[in-house]
Scaffold this active site. Structure first.
Site, mmCIF file in Angstrom:
data_model
loop_
_atom_site.group_PDB
_atom_site.id
_atom_site.type_symbol
_atom_site.label_atom_id
_atom_site.label_comp_id
_atom_site.label_asym_id
_atom_site.label_seq_id
_atom_site.Cartn_x
_atom_site.Cartn_y
_atom_site.Cartn_z
ATOM 1 N N GLY A 48 0.839 -1.196 0.000
ATOM 2 C CA GLY A 48 0.000 0.000 0.000
ATOM 3 C C GLY A 48 0.869 1.238 0.000
ATOM 4 O O GLY A 48 1.960 1.240 -0.577
ATOM 5 N N CYS A 49 0.422 2.276 0.647
ATOM 6 C CA CYS A 49 1.151 3.544 0.682
ATOM 7 C C CYS A 49 2.597 3.348 1.120
ATOM 8 O O CYS A 49 2.865 2.853 2.219
ATOM 9 C CB CYS A 49 0.449 4.506 1.635
ATOM 10 N N PHE A 50 3.546 3.751 0.273
ATOM 11 C CA PHE A 50 4.949 3.502 0.622
ATOM 12 C C PHE A 50 5.428 4.345 1.791
ATOM 13 O O PHE A 50 6.392 3.985 2.460
ATOM 14 C CB PHE A 50 5.884 3.646 -0.580
#
Length: 206
Positions: free
Chosen positions: A38-40
């Site tokens: 998901g969001c890095f």
């Protein structure tokens, strides 16, 4: 006179050769791993806190185009996933240990999405960089499947690693550069609540 200059020159070349050998040895003691969860922004902290991890870099991998931008990836048309590349010292932390941390920071039951972010660009994935990493990744996934822990199938993919493209500079270490915004995003996205629901006390383990 010539001998006076020759001896220091030979000694100097010997010192340079030794330094080069030492540098090569130093580089050989590092390895890399690539994970998508998901969001890095949210995948950097658990690895940064791990002893033996040298650096984390947010970026894009698994797609078809070269040098994608954040706007292109977030639009979902390039096939890339937001990912993090980890450089680590194998003498201090193993790839198997990094896999343990990875699993406990993702929702392995949700396909093409993570928490509040939807689309294949936010998929959870392991991108092995060699056959040994692939073997360990498949083994760790199989162990979770056989554990009886989940009633739903694990959909995290194990995919061949393609080129890794570092994200724009403002994405790197975002949680340190913008702690308030990062904390609000993480909370509003429901990441920690869902991780605790899935993993209990192991949630976010590092």
């Amino acid at each position: 006179m010539k001998m006076r200059f020759l001896i220091p020159l030979v000694l100097g070349l010997s010192a340079l050769s030794s330094a080069a050998a030492a540098d090569t040895g130093e580089r050989s003691r590092t390895a890399a791993a690539i994970f998508a969860g998901g969001c890095f922004w949210c995948m950097e902290p658990p690895f940064d806190k791990t002893e033996g991890v040298i650096s984390t870099t947010s970026g894009y991998t698994g797609g078809t185009s070269a040098n994608p931008t954040y706007e292109e990836v977030s639009a979902g048309g390039t096939g890339h996933a937001e990912a993090v590349k980890i450089v680590y010292d194998p003498s201090k932390v193993s790839y198997a240990e990094l896999l343990h941390i990875f699993w406990r920071n993702v929702d392995p039951l949700r396909k093409d999405a993570q928490f509040c972010d939807t689309g294949s660009q936010y998929r959870s994935a392991i991108f092995p960089l060699d056959e040994e990493q692939k073997r360990l990744a498949e083994e760790s996934k199989r162990e979770l499947e056989d554990s009886g822990r989940f009633s739903q199938p694990i959909v995290t993919e194990i995919a061949e690693a393609g080129p890794f493209f570092p994200a724009e500079s403002y994405h790197q270490d975002y949680y340190m550069k913008n702690p308030n915004r990062y904390t609000f995003y993480r909370w509003s996205c429901g990441r920690d609540a869902r991780l605790e629901q899935i993993w209990g006390d192991e949630a976010g383990g590092h």
